[in-house]
Design an enzyme around this catalytic site. Structure first.
Site, PDB file in Angstrom:
ATOM      1  N   HIS A 203       0.843  -1.204   0.000  1.00 56.61           N
ATOM      2  CA  HIS A 203       0.000   0.000   0.000  1.00 56.61           C
ATOM      3  C   HIS A 203       0.880   1.257   0.000  1.00 56.61           C
ATOM      4  O   HIS A 203       0.610   2.218  -0.730  1.00 56.61           O
ATOM      5  CB  HIS A 203      -0.878   0.047   1.258  1.00 56.61           C
ATOM      6  CG  HIS A 203      -1.915  -1.025   1.354  1.00 56.61           C
ATOM      7  ND1 HIS A 203      -2.085  -1.791   2.482  1.00 56.61           N
ATOM      8  CD2 HIS A 203      -2.866  -1.439   0.468  1.00 56.61           C
ATOM      9  CE1 HIS A 203      -3.092  -2.635   2.294  1.00 56.61           C
ATOM     10  NE2 HIS A 203      -3.575  -2.451   1.071  1.00 56.61           N
TER      11      HIS A 203
ATOM     12  N   LYS B 254     -17.685  -5.937   6.554  1.00 54.08           N
ATOM     13  CA  LYS B 254     -16.644  -6.974   6.610  1.00 54.08           C
ATOM     14  C   LYS B 254     -16.111  -7.144   8.022  1.00 54.08           C
ATOM     15  O   LYS B 254     -16.077  -6.211   8.807  1.00 54.08           O
ATOM     16  CB  LYS B 254     -15.480  -6.570   5.705  1.00 54.08           C
ATOM     17  CG  LYS B 254     -15.735  -6.771   4.237  1.00 54.08           C
ATOM     18  CD  LYS B 254     -14.399  -6.696   3.503  1.00 54.08           C
ATOM     19  CE  LYS B 254     -14.571  -6.499   2.020  1.00 54.08           C
ATOM     20  NZ  LYS B 254     -13.295  -6.172   1.361  1.00 54.08           N
TER      21      LYS B 254
ATOM     22  N   ARG C 243      -1.739  -5.756  -8.851  1.00 55.73           N
ATOM     23  CA  ARG C 243      -0.653  -6.688  -8.532  1.00 55.73           C
ATOM     24  C   ARG C 243      -0.430  -7.683  -9.655  1.00 55.73           C
ATOM     25  O   ARG C 243       0.687  -8.101  -9.920  1.00 55.73           O
ATOM     26  CB  ARG C 243      -0.975  -7.459  -7.246  1.00 55.73           C
ATOM     27  CG  ARG C 243      -0.875  -6.626  -6.012  1.00 55.73           C
ATOM     28  CD  ARG C 243      -1.468  -7.317  -4.833  1.00 55.73           C
ATOM     29  NE  ARG C 243      -2.899  -7.491  -5.022  1.00 55.73           N
ATOM     30  CZ  ARG C 243      -3.769  -7.724  -4.054  1.00 55.73           C
ATOM     31  NH1 ARG C 243      -3.344  -7.859  -2.828  1.00 55.73           N
ATOM     32  NH2 ARG C 243      -5.047  -7.844  -4.304  1.00 55.73           N
TER      33      ARG C 243
ATOM     34  N   SER D 141      -3.127  -7.730   2.537  1.00 56.35           N
ATOM     35  CA  SER D 141      -3.357  -7.668   3.995  1.00 56.35           C
ATOM     36  C   SER D 141      -3.868  -9.011   4.506  1.00 56.35           C
ATOM     37  O   SER D 141      -3.484  -9.465   5.594  1.00 56.35           O
ATOM     38  CB  SER D 141      -4.386  -6.582   4.327  1.00 56.35           C
ATOM     39  OG  SER D 141      -3.903  -5.324   3.963  1.00 56.35           O
TER      40      SER D 141
HETATM   41  O1  PNS Z   1      -8.786  -2.876   0.159  1.00 61.16           O
HETATM   42  P1  PNS Z   1     -10.061  -3.256  -0.517  1.00 61.16           P
HETATM   43  O2  PNS Z   1     -10.912  -4.130   0.392  1.00 61.16           O
HETATM   44  O3  PNS Z   1      -9.837  -3.859  -1.874  1.00 61.16           O
HETATM   45  O4  PNS Z   1     -10.878  -1.889  -0.732  1.00 61.16           O
HETATM   46  C1  PNS Z   1     -12.081  -1.905  -1.408  1.00 61.16           C
HETATM   47  C2  PNS Z   1     -12.755  -0.518  -1.391  1.00 61.16           C
HETATM   48  C3  PNS Z   1     -12.959  -0.041   0.052  1.00 61.16           C
HETATM   49  C4  PNS Z   1     -11.871   0.474  -2.121  1.00 61.16           C
HETATM   50  C5  PNS Z   1     -14.101  -0.729  -2.131  1.00 61.16           C
HETATM   51  O5  PNS Z   1     -14.772  -1.797  -1.570  1.00 61.16           O
HETATM   52  C6  PNS Z   1     -14.979   0.500  -2.099  1.00 61.16           C
HETATM   53  O6  PNS Z   1     -14.758   1.435  -2.842  1.00 61.16           O
HETATM   54  N1  PNS Z   1     -15.982   0.474  -1.197  1.00 61.16           N
HETATM   55  C7  PNS Z   1     -16.908   1.564  -1.008  1.00 61.16           C
HETATM   56  C8  PNS Z   1     -18.309   1.191  -1.481  1.00 61.16           C
HETATM   57  C9  PNS Z   1     -18.462   1.486  -2.957  1.00 61.16           C
HETATM   58  O7  PNS Z   1     -18.226   2.591  -3.434  1.00 61.16           O
HETATM   59  N2  PNS Z   1     -18.867   0.450  -3.705  1.00 61.16           N
HETATM   60  C10 PNS Z   1     -19.031   0.507  -5.142  1.00 61.16           C
HETATM   61  C11 PNS Z   1     -17.742   0.094  -5.838  1.00 61.16           C
HETATM   62  S1  PNS Z   1     -17.928   0.102  -7.575  1.00 61.16           S
END
Ligand code: PNS
Length: 165
Positions: A17, A41, A90, A127
């Protein structure tokens, strides 16, 4: 002002990150590390703990700040005047889901997603894997900042003592 978001769950922040945040900080005037605090989550660390760790990890950057967001990332971007989302890729396996999210996000608001290839030394890093390896006593000291490793060790010991680890 070109402002970008680096969103994620960061449970906990890893060196991968930090690599992406470092590179985003060189590309944009301001970077907002956006910590998703949705309650859906199961997290090892609370939102406040994740934000604290990121603030410490990003303290050396003068154009990076850390904030939490609830709900849609695009709503957060609108509220903060952010028109770019930076995501690390990645491997090809990340691409399908990230492309879908990028397209959904740009259909919701005026925001572009910029994909940055993860540096090869971090291409396996997640993570979830760090937590799994640490849970079983593996050495993750090269994968996360030292203070994160300490907090991870302490949290896992607390869970073990409570019979949950
Ligand atoms: O580290 P992660 O779990 O891959 O992060 C995912 C995250 C938090 C970036 C993604 O789940 C997110 O943007 N969540 C907010 C809800 C949202 O906007 N959902 C629509 C996505 S198209």
């Amino acid at each position: 002002m070109r402002r970008a978001a680096c969103p994620g769950s960061f449970d906990p922040v890893t060196n991968g990150h930090i690599d992406i945040i470092t590179r985003a900080s060189g590309l944009f005037d301001e970077v907002v590390v956006a910590v998703g605090v949705n309650k859906s989550k199961n997290r090892l660390f609370s939102a406040d703990e994740r934000i604290d760790m990121l603030r410490e990890a990003c303290s050396g950057f003068d154009n990076v700040r850390v904030d939490g967001f609830q709900g849609l990332l695009t709503t957060f971007c609108q509220e903060q005047g952010i028109h770019a989302i930076v995501k690390g890729l990645r491997a090809v396996s990340d691409f399908d889901y990230e492309l879908q999210m990028a397209q959904m996000n740009s259909s919701l608001t005026d925001v572009e997603t910029v994909f940055v290839p993860t540096s090869p030394e971090y291409s396996f890093l997640a993570s979830s894997l760090v937590k799994e390896v640490a849970t079983f006593g593996g050495d993750v000291s090269g994968l996360v900042p030292g203070f994160v490793n300490e907090r991870l060790t302490a949290r896992l010991a607390e869970l073990r003592a409570a019979g949950e680890g």
